[in-house]
Each structure stands twice: as structure tokens, then as C-alpha cells.
Motif scaffolding. Structure first.
Motif, mmCIF file in Angstrom:
data_model
loop_
_atom_site.group_PDB
_atom_site.id
_atom_site.type_symbol
_atom_site.label_atom_id
_atom_site.label_comp_id
_atom_site.label_asym_id
_atom_site.label_seq_id
_atom_site.Cartn_x
_atom_site.Cartn_y
_atom_site.Cartn_z
ATOM 1 N N GLN A 1 -8.259 5.331 5.858
ATOM 2 C CA GLN A 1 -8.134 4.363 6.941
ATOM 3 C C GLN A 1 -9.291 4.408 7.937
ATOM 4 N N ASP A 2 -9.866 5.586 8.119
ATOM 5 C CA ASP A 2 -10.894 5.776 9.141
ATOM 6 C C ASP A 2 -12.218 6.157 8.485
ATOM 7 N N MET B 1 0.851 -1.195 0.000
ATOM 8 C CA MET B 1 0.000 0.000 0.000
ATOM 9 C C MET B 1 0.885 1.242 0.000
ATOM 10 N N THR B 2 0.623 2.164 -0.907
ATOM 11 C CA THR B 2 1.466 3.336 -1.050
ATOM 12 C C THR B 2 1.269 4.301 0.108
ATOM 13 N N ALA B 3 2.212 5.247 0.211
ATOM 14 C CA ALA B 3 2.185 6.191 1.326
ATOM 15 C C ALA B 3 0.919 7.037 1.331
ATOM 16 N N PHE C 1 -2.037 6.232 0.840
ATOM 17 C CA PHE C 1 -3.159 5.559 1.485
ATOM 18 C C PHE C 1 -3.041 5.538 3.006
ATOM 19 N N GLN C 2 -1.969 6.150 3.537
ATOM 20 C CA GLN C 2 -1.858 6.300 4.982
ATOM 21 C C GLN C 2 -2.656 7.505 5.473
ATOM 22 N N ASP C 3 -3.173 8.290 4.540
ATOM 23 C CA ASP C 3 -4.028 9.423 4.909
ATOM 24 C C ASP C 3 -5.235 8.900 5.682
ATOM 25 N N PRO C 4 -5.657 9.595 6.745
ATOM 26 C CA PRO C 4 -6.775 9.115 7.575
ATOM 27 C C PRO C 4 -8.054 8.804 6.811
ATOM 28 N N THR D 1 -14.136 4.388 3.046
ATOM 29 C CA THR D 1 -12.676 4.361 2.915
ATOM 30 C C THR D 1 -12.272 3.643 1.626
#
Length: 311
Positions: A11-12, A1-3, A5-8, A82
Motif C-alpha cells: 500500500q505504501d 483485494m485479499t487480506a 494486500f493490506q500489508d503496508p 507496491t
């Protein structure tokens, strides 16, 4: 998973819903039932009641309840927001698109769900109110092409285009935008005329190849410039060219052959819409992947797409 997709919002679920609300309602919530936007009449249902869906609003004007997905292509979808955000970002971060199989593997949904999600997102990409092309006497390039799922190297491949799906595209040189049309049952001069008269201002300069499809219709425009492609002329003596629309066709065909590999003709216009949307919101026009994704999701309102037509 690319960086990214670490955005909230990837994920939330609450963050994803808030992000979608910001895209759909930048100036505050609007009731999709009655159109009320009075903040004093719209209440966000809080508390811990299990009967309250997350993000639920209540409208005191029409006594209706709604969430940000009501009245959109996401309505009644059981897929988390999401994952909708992730699918939209994946579709809008590469000019050749992304296959439903890749969405299926990356998001952990079934292939059928991924395929249907992508068609809903393509529906959201439709420009419901396109502006006229060729304003202020600008140049509009027009050309046609033909699409077939079979490779030229495949057994039984037939030359010619009578058995292929027909596509017409227009490119406004001033705005750098394209408009595409899947023409049913073959391209004719009458069908081309209808497309041009509906989308291009008569004062514009029409730029085409030497095809007879445009000869008569071209006389109705401010000017009609042609290139003799048969004679390998791609820029005429006055500097006019159809290279822009040819470039779009190149991107479209590479994506269809390399990414999607097969497309039923009944779905071709949606695929054209997808490539058209990305082209019109490309990085060359100053649009980032994130902005392109948000703009695509802004088009979800007022559109529905179901597995089966309503009876």
C-alpha cells in the motif's frame, strides 16, 4: 483485494522500497556501480529536495548515485514498487500461475505493462548458479514432453509431436527440485546427452522411461533404471519411477492450458522457469507464499529485460 494486500508494503511506496532493500541488501546497501558496501562511504540522500528521488543513495567511493532498483529488472520502470510486490505475490501464490489479464485488472495497469511485468519477474526467477543434480549417487528422473497451444478438440489438430515444442525436465529425488529445458528444433539423443552431462553427476542413478533417447547416455551413469510406459509399467520391479517428473509436467500443462492458454515458443523457456521456480519453492518443501515471493525478488539483481534489444 485479499487480506494479504493490506500489508503496508502493498500500500505504501516507502514501505515497499524498504521491503525490497531488505530482500536485496539484507546486510546493508551495496553500490551497484563499484560494489562498495562500506556504510561510512554510502550516504542515503535525505532532505526535502525535489531533485532527490525517494530512496536515493550516494557512493563516496565512485561518486555515483543509485536506488535499490538500479542494476535490476526493475531499473527505469515507472510502475510503483507496491504494484511490483503485488504482481510478484500473485504470481507466486498459486501453482498454476496468474494471467497477465488478471494482473492488468487487479493492479490497474495496461495489459501490455502487466505482460511485460510478468516477463521481468520470470527473468528474476532464473537460477543463475544451479547446483549439480544427483549428488551422493541420488536418483534423477528425466523425461521429455511436447507442448502445443492448440487443444486436442480444436479443428485441424494434428497428432504426433514433430510440430510441437519440445521440453526436457529433470527431477532430483533427494532435493525434490526440478530443472527444465526448452529444446529447440526437437529432442535428440545428443541434445539429451548434453543436458544430462551438464546438470547431472555421473555417479547418480538415472531414472527414465524406455525411450531410446536415454539408452546410450544412461550407460555413462552409476545406474540407469527404466520403466516400460508402453506396457503400462509406471513403477519398475525395484521401485523406481518417473512419477515425480510426470507430476511436474501435469502441473505445467494444466497451468499453460487453463491460465495462460497461449504461449509463443520464443517465450516458452521463461514460462518453464516460472513453473520450475514455484515447484522448487513449493509449500511441500516448507516455503510459504511470502517467502516464495521474497525469494523471487531476490533474483532481480544483475538482470535486465527491455522491450527491444539494445543496439
Amino acid at each position: 483485494m485479499t487480506a494479504v494486500f493490506q500489508d503496508p508494503m502493498f500500500q505504501d511506496e516507502d514501505k515497499a522500497r524498504e521491503a525490497l532493500e531488505a530482500v536485496r541488501w539484507p546486510d546493508g546497501a551495496i553500490c551497484p556501480h563499484c560494489g562498495s558496501s562500506d556504510p561510512d562511504k554510502l550516504a542515503k540522500m535525505g532532505g526535502t529536495k525535489k531533485s532527490h528521488r525517494p530512496g536515493l543513495y550516494y557512493c563516496n567511493d565512485c561518486k555515483g548515485q543509485f536506488t535499490v532498483t538500479v542494476g535490476t529488472v526493475f531499473e527505469r520502470s515507472k510502475v510503483p514498487l507496491t504494484k511490483w510486490w503485488m504482481a510478484a505475490h500473485m504470481m507466486n501464490s498459486g501453482k498454476n500461475g496468474v494471467s497477465a489479464h488478471e494482473i492488468h485488472r487487479a493492479l490497474g495497469v495496461t495489459y501490455k505493462t502487466a505482460w511485460f511485468m510478468m516477463h521481468r519477474l520470470r527473468e528474476a526467477m532464473i537460477d543463475s548458479k544451479p547446483a549439480p543434480m544427483g549428488e551422493n549417487g541420488g536418483n534423477v528422473q528425466a523425461d521429455e514432453t511436447y507442448h502445443l497451444n492448440t487443444s486436442k478438440r480444436a479443428k485441424g489438430y494434428k497428432k504426433g509431436h514433430s510440430h510441437k515444442a519440445s521440453i526436457v525436465a529433470l527431477v532430483d529425488e533427494n532435493t525434490g527440485t526440478v530443472r527444465t529445458f526448452h529444446v529447440q528444433k526437437g529432442v535428440t539423443a545428443d541434445k539429451v546427452r548434453d543436458i544430462l552431462f551438464t546438470n547431472v553427476i555421473r555417479k547418480a542413478t538415472l531414472v527414465t522411461d524406455e525411450s531410446a533417447l536415454y539408452t546410450y547416455t544412461g550407460k555413462a551413469y552409476g545406474d540407469h533404471q527404466t520403466m516400460n510406459h508402453t506396457g503400462r509399467e509406471y513403477v519398475n520391479k525395484l521401485g523406481f519411477t518417473t512419477n515425480n517428473v510426470e507430476n511436474f509436467f501435469g502441473v505445467f500443462k494444466r497451468g499453460m492450458r487453463g491460465t495462460y492458454t497461449f504461449c509463443g515458443e520464443q517465450h516458452l523457456q521463461r514460462y518453464l522457469t516460472e513453473f520450475q521456480f514455484r515447484y522448487n519453492n513449493r509449500s511441500g518443501l516448507g516455503v510459504t507464499d511470502g517467502e516464495r515471493t521474497a525469494k523471487a525478488l531476490k533474483g532481480i539483481e544483475g538482470k535486465r529485460l527491455t522491450y527491444r534489444p539494445a543496439h
